[in-house]
Write an enzyme that holds these catalytic residues in place. Sequence first.
Site, PDB file in Angstrom:
ATOM      1  N   ASP A 150     -60.005  74.727 -19.854  1.00  0.00           N
ATOM      2  CA  ASP A 150     -60.688  73.697 -19.081  1.00  0.00           C
ATOM      3  C   ASP A 150     -60.681  72.409 -19.873  1.00  0.00           C
ATOM      4  O   ASP A 150     -60.008  72.300 -20.892  1.00  0.00           O
ATOM      5  CB  ASP A 150     -62.122  74.130 -18.780  1.00  0.00           C
ATOM      6  CG  ASP A 150     -62.874  74.439 -20.050  1.00  0.00           C
ATOM      7  OD1 ASP A 150     -62.757  73.671 -21.023  1.00  0.00           O
ATOM      8  OD2 ASP A 150     -63.580  75.456 -20.106  1.00  0.00           O
ATOM      9  N   LYS A 180     -57.251  78.394 -14.069  1.00  0.00           N
ATOM     10  CA  LYS A 180     -58.388  78.387 -14.986  1.00  0.00           C
ATOM     11  C   LYS A 180     -59.471  79.374 -14.540  1.00  0.00           C
ATOM     12  O   LYS A 180     -59.957  80.188 -15.327  1.00  0.00           O
ATOM     13  CB  LYS A 180     -58.966  76.963 -15.091  1.00  0.00           C
ATOM     14  CG  LYS A 180     -60.171  76.855 -15.990  1.00  0.00           C
ATOM     15  CD  LYS A 180     -61.419  76.616 -15.176  1.00  0.00           C
ATOM     16  CE  LYS A 180     -62.648  77.013 -15.955  1.00  0.00           C
ATOM     17  NZ  LYS A 180     -63.861  76.761 -15.148  1.00  0.00           N
TER      18      LYS A 180
END
Length: 219
Positions: free
Chosen positions: A139, A121
């Site tokens: 996320d 991420k």
Amino acid sequence: MQKKERYNELVEYFSTNYPEAETELNYSNPYELLVAVILSAQCTDKRVNIVTEKLFPRFPTPESLAASTADEVFEYIRSVSYPNNKAKHLVGMARILVNDFNSEVPNTIEDLQKMPGVGRKTANVIVSVIFNQPAMAVDTHVFRVSHRLGLVPKTAKTPLLVEKQLIKHIPKDKIAVAHHWLILHGRYICVARTPKCGECNLKPFCQAYEKQKFDTPHL
DNA sequence: ATCCCGAGGG
DNA sequence: CCCTCTGGAT
């Protein structure tokens, strides 16, 4: 409504209302953004910005951070979540940055993920924001909103699967900004606990809202 | 009690 | 796959 239509409506709506959505993390160079994103795990951007206001002046370069210790960094970041882990990650990250990458933030997710505290991420955020690559960082907000709107199949049960679906369906030149659209929508409207459907203009295109209406017709 | 721009380790 | 880390806001 078909999936393709949902994507079209999404792009249409956000392009009009949030044409220049961007991160709310404060930073002034790639190194600072990398630090801020590492700190942002399971923590609000607001809290990260409070911490970095004093952290950046003390550690303005990868070299200065690499020369410090986790104990000292901890004192600066103790109010974010997981301060112990993040303090170790930040120092380790800076040392690899200095030793292996000539103090330059690398531009591939493979190289970025070689550093402690940098997972997929975080790496995707960096290549997207700093290097303008069509990468989608998934996320908690992107994951939740994508599922609620019906942008991804229910079988996309991991962030990586959601990422691949979104990349596949969002026009390439909109992927970077779409990441921030989904974040902002998730943060302020489509919040985790009680989504503010009353304030949401995407209702007509939302799978979760459709289902809710069907299950409780009085709404 | 639950969530916030997750990552590392077992 | 699971677990742990772990402060602040609501």
